[in-house]
Design a protein around this motif. Sequence first.
Motif, PDB file in Angstrom:
ATOM      1  N   ARG A 315       0.819  -1.220   0.000  1.00  0.00           N
ATOM      2  CA  ARG A 315       0.000   0.000   0.000  1.00  0.00           C
ATOM      3  C   ARG A 315       0.846   1.259   0.000  1.00  0.00           C
ATOM      4  NH1 ARG A 315      -4.548   1.450  -0.856  1.00  0.00           N
ATOM      5  NH2 ARG A 315      -4.928   2.565   1.065  1.00  0.00           N
ATOM      6  N   VAL A 316       1.945   1.211   0.765  1.00  0.00           N
ATOM      7  CA  VAL A 316       2.708   2.442   1.006  1.00  0.00           C
ATOM      8  C   VAL A 316       3.972   2.481   0.182  1.00  0.00           C
ATOM      9  CG1 VAL A 316       3.931   3.780   2.761  1.00  0.00           C
ATOM     10  CG2 VAL A 316       1.751   2.720   3.301  1.00  0.00           C
ATOM     11  N   GLU A 342      -3.511   6.080  -6.474  1.00  0.00           N
ATOM     12  CA  GLU A 342      -4.579   5.243  -5.905  1.00  0.00           C
ATOM     13  C   GLU A 342      -4.955   5.810  -4.561  1.00  0.00           C
ATOM     14  OE1 GLU A 342      -3.010   0.986  -7.769  1.00  0.00           O
ATOM     15  OE2 GLU A 342      -3.036   1.317  -5.616  1.00  0.00           O
ATOM     16  N   GLY A 343      -6.182   5.988  -4.347  1.00  0.00           N
ATOM     17  CA  GLY A 343      -6.650   6.444  -3.041  1.00  0.00           C
ATOM     18  C   GLY A 343      -6.584   7.953  -2.917  1.00  0.00           C
ATOM     19  N   HIS A 344      -6.748   8.361  -1.649  1.00  0.00           N
ATOM     20  CA  HIS A 344      -6.799   9.800  -1.390  1.00  0.00           C
ATOM     21  C   HIS A 344      -5.904  10.195  -0.232  1.00  0.00           C
ATOM     22  CE1 HIS A 344     -10.223  10.011  -4.116  1.00  0.00           C
ATOM     23  NE2 HIS A 344     -10.690   8.947  -3.504  1.00  0.00           N
ATOM     24  N   ASP A 345      -5.003   9.264   0.225  1.00  0.00           N
ATOM     25  CA  ASP A 345      -4.157   9.578   1.366  1.00  0.00           C
ATOM     26  C   ASP A 345      -3.000  10.465   0.932  1.00  0.00           C
ATOM     27  OD1 ASP A 345      -2.623   6.245   1.410  1.00  0.00           O
ATOM     28  OD2 ASP A 345      -2.614   7.862  -0.085  1.00  0.00           O
ATOM     29  N   GLU A 346      -2.098  10.683   1.874  1.00  0.00           N
ATOM     30  CA  GLU A 346      -0.983  11.585   1.611  1.00  0.00           C
ATOM     31  C   GLU A 346      -0.104  11.062   0.490  1.00  0.00           C
ATOM     32  OE1 GLU A 346      -2.048  10.618   4.465  1.00  0.00           O
ATOM     33  OE2 GLU A 346      -2.229  12.279   5.868  1.00  0.00           O
ATOM     34  N   VAL A 347       0.035   9.741   0.461  1.00  0.00           N
ATOM     35  CA  VAL A 347       0.883   9.179  -0.606  1.00  0.00           C
ATOM     36  C   VAL A 347       0.230   9.455  -1.953  1.00  0.00           C
ATOM     37  CG1 VAL A 347       1.887   7.054  -1.542  1.00  0.00           C
ATOM     38  CG2 VAL A 347       1.853   7.436   0.915  1.00  0.00           C
ATOM     39  N   ALA A 348      -1.075   9.284  -2.006  1.00  0.00           N
ATOM     40  CA  ALA A 348      -1.795   9.566  -3.257  1.00  0.00           C
ATOM     41  C   ALA A 348      -1.670  11.037  -3.592  1.00  0.00           C
ATOM     42  CB  ALA A 348      -3.261   9.165  -3.098  1.00  0.00           C
ATOM     43  N   GLN A 349      -1.766  11.865  -2.572  1.00  0.00           N
ATOM     44  CA  GLN A 349      -1.617  13.309  -2.818  1.00  0.00           C
ATOM     45  C   GLN A 349      -0.207  13.608  -3.330  1.00  0.00           C
ATOM     46  OE1 GLN A 349      -2.656  15.318   0.810  1.00  0.00           O
ATOM     47  NE2 GLN A 349      -4.722  14.443   0.863  1.00  0.00           N
TER      48      GLN A 349
END
Lengths: 617, 455
Positions: A315-316, A342-349
Amino acid sequence: MSFRRKLLIVFALTVFLSVACVAILVQWVTRNAFEKEENQRAAALVTQFQREFTKRGDDVARRVEAIAASDSVMRMAQALNGTSSDFAEYFDLARALAENHQLDFLEILDVRGTIVSSAQWPAKFGYPDPAFESLAPSTQEPFLKLEDLQDSTALGFFAVRVVRAGDRAVYVVGGRKLDKNFLSALDLPADTRALLYQNRGDRFSPDLLLDPGGNDPNPPRPREKLAPLVEAVRKYDQEISGIVDWSSDRADEEVFHAIPLRGVGKDRPLLGILLIGNSRRSYVELKRRIRDAALLAGGGGIVLAILLSSWASARVTRPVVELARAAQDVASGNWNTSVEVEGHDEVAQLADAFNRMTSELLTQKERLVQTERVAAWRELARRLAHELKNPLFPLQLTVENLVRAKSQNPEMFEEIFRESSETLLAEISNLKGIINRFSEFSKMPQPHLQRVQVNEIVEAVSRLFQAQFQARGSHAIVCRMQLDQHLKPIAADPELLHRALSNLVLNAMDAMPNGGTLTLRTREKDGKVAIEVSDTGSGLTPEECARIFTPYYTSKQHGTGLGLAIVQSVVSDHGGRISVQSEPGKGTTFVIELPSNLDAVPATAPSKQVTAGNVSV
Amino acid sequence: MKRFVFHCLAVSSLTLATLAHAETRPEYGGTLRLTMHAVPSTLDPADSRVPDSFARRSLTSLIFDTLVVVDDAGRTKPGLAESWQAAKGNQRWQFRLRHGVRFHDGTPLTGEIVAASLRFANPGWSVRGDADSVTIDSEASQPELPVEVALPRNAIAKRDGQEKLSGTGPFRILDWQPGKKLTLAAEEDCWRGRPFLDGIEVEMGRSFHDQATALEVGRADLIEVAPEQSHHFSPAKGRLASSQPVELIVLVFARDSSSPDDKLLRSALGLSVERGSIQSVLLQGAGQAAGGLLPTWISGYGFVFSSQADLQKARQLRDQVQTARLWTLGYDGSDPLARVLVERIALNAKDARLSLVPTAVGLTDLRLLRIPLACADPWIALENVAAQTDLPRAQNKWSSAEELFSAEKAALATDRVIPLFHLPVFYAATSSLKNWTLRNNGSLELSNAWLGAAK
């Protein structure tokens, strides 16, 4: 170490430390709780024992009181005449009374302390009771006493009452054993037991220890292990606690509280020691369970950490790795790189921001390229206009001069025509030269790589310009060579490289109109070959350094501004890099870094010889 | 009025006379309930593995008969033998058997069976029998052999296998639970005549206290009474009967004295025992203090041997010895009287600065023994005591009283024994049991006993 492995270690450490801290904390709390409970339990048991002790003593006193008040004893008190017939008459009386009143000990003594009748030792009639002196008539409270029997000694609760009949009196001394039955009657918790040590003799003897539990073979409990505790009580005459370990297994330990039991008399002898033992099994097993649980939790946590980190990496770290890869692509020049979001977390940002950044960079780069292209075209147009204007103006003047001469000075027209023709031809040649240079820059050839020794090319360039260095006269240029003799060969086009170095040397010469020192240096740097061309000229400003490789940019009053662009083109085609280090007034150093790149050399690459005549500007 | 009174008096007198007569007339029927504290494991009178006891003698006399019977006066009377005669200087005795006698299993009494029984009881005897007589030969003169064959251990038993015994006595065995219970039934065809009682139930292993309780509550008709309890027996509970002092209580050393010091210490011990206070307190006045092995009623001279304690002399003797080792004193742990006796003896010994430790287990330096005296014959009684205490046997048996005295004195001089007491045996019965007596050997005579009310 990869991010994934770091993550795993961090997770595992976190879990392990957390579990360890919790386990230690729980153990500490448990130990304290257990000790506290143990102390409370011991205190409660001591209180219970004292209550039971008092109760038993009162019970004995009641029974003795009842015996003393009985008719048979009263009759006896009246009838005793101090002769041996008394013994025959009342031989069995004490036994019968003791049986009826459920006493273990009963003796009836006459006023002199002679045993008239004894339940516990019938044969002792007629003998004096050795403890009579300490049995003061005023002793109303029950007391502890060691009673001598035929084949043993027993500890018991006793009470004494006096029965008076006129001037006669008898003493009724009755008691009950403080024995295993008394200990068994104590209401003890499951892990607790009570033992009684009868204090006789000078040293500890296992036979004097009363243990209602008997000899529990599992684990074996050698009584000698209680000797130090007993001896300590005998020595210090106070309550003492201690731990007794019955085996190597700590679960078999017992905490014993030893309480001294004293008799009557002025010296209050130590008659017995009550030992209350609490098993530490539950505590040790609880500790073990906590430890096992902690180990299990820790192990499970580590496994969980591994699984978690594997999942987390999916995931990360994967997006991070992708980001890192994309960043490397960008760093290596491939700006057209994007990362899947993928997604909306900080990594996605972060990934989204990266994509936007690269997109923006690409746009900016294109814009910049366009701008530079436009600027370069403008500069080219300006330089063309400037370069072309110079020769065109004399051309125009010459033609106007010819026209004027034809009209005004026909007799001089031939001469003026001859002079003007020469000027026209010279300027037209100049124009052709300018056009040839532009044409040549546009048609820079691709390098033909071959195995070359850089030092040889540098030396060839030096030889080429040696004459020009000397021709300056008083403003001669000194050429210094600092060549690394252990330089490894590289893959390069010797001709193009020679041209590039020549341009740099020419620029250096132009930067030192009044002479100076030209240094040609070669060295190995980070696996690459570095060629440095240094002058001691006037140097460049930072702005000039930034634009110096732009085509048609020149700091010189004349020149096309293509020389360094050609150099940069050659270096770039070799996969290398050129940089400039300069400060105003301190000279300038151009550094060319070329990779080895020997793998790129074709197997049948033609070799080019570098000669001093191959000079291009 | 006078006539009426006269008639009433006459009627009442007649009634009382009838009742009195009825009371003394034996009645047939009923089962006697007898209790005893002994636990014999066999009924065989000749089984030497089981120690002699008064209880065993009593049971033997109920089931078996001897060739000769000795009465309380010491006279021999016919038993299974009608007559007997000696020959060859009392080295041969021939007993002529009574005719018509049968064992309980119906087998006729024969000389062979009698001889076999006597040989079983006395392996050293030379005994032979024929159809109606038995002849006993011995190497030495046996003037009192008839008295010897009258001993309970010489009762005639027919032995068929290990457990099957048959006698000729007034009662036969109906049920036998060794050590627990014995049920006897009257032998209808007993040569002495059918006994009055239909049967006897014997309960064994009962303590004296339990026996007294059983008698009190009516669960027993005839019980043993401990000598020290005889003083407290209430006539309301029944009739108490005692024998002559037929039991010797004695201290017996395991070995001969090993040195002069040992002899002194043994003498000191003998002098330290306060027989008088023990007899009056522990025995509650029963029995007699004994200085000799035989009581006066048997030997005629028992009083000659001193039984007085002399603590001062005991201490003097003790002080002549530098180191007195500790002695262990053994006793029968199941005998409460023995226990209290040894405790008192140990205390007395301690007063004389002797160390005596009573114990009921294991081998000991000396033991307290209770020895039933065999019979009223002094020689046989002395022989029996010597056999049980490992004393030297008398050489000139059945000679004069002086020889007897010398023999006893010699036995005492070995310092192997310290006589303490001679005790009688006591029995108590309900008032309904009639015509029961005690023999001189301490056994019960019940062959003519009867129960006053049918049970």
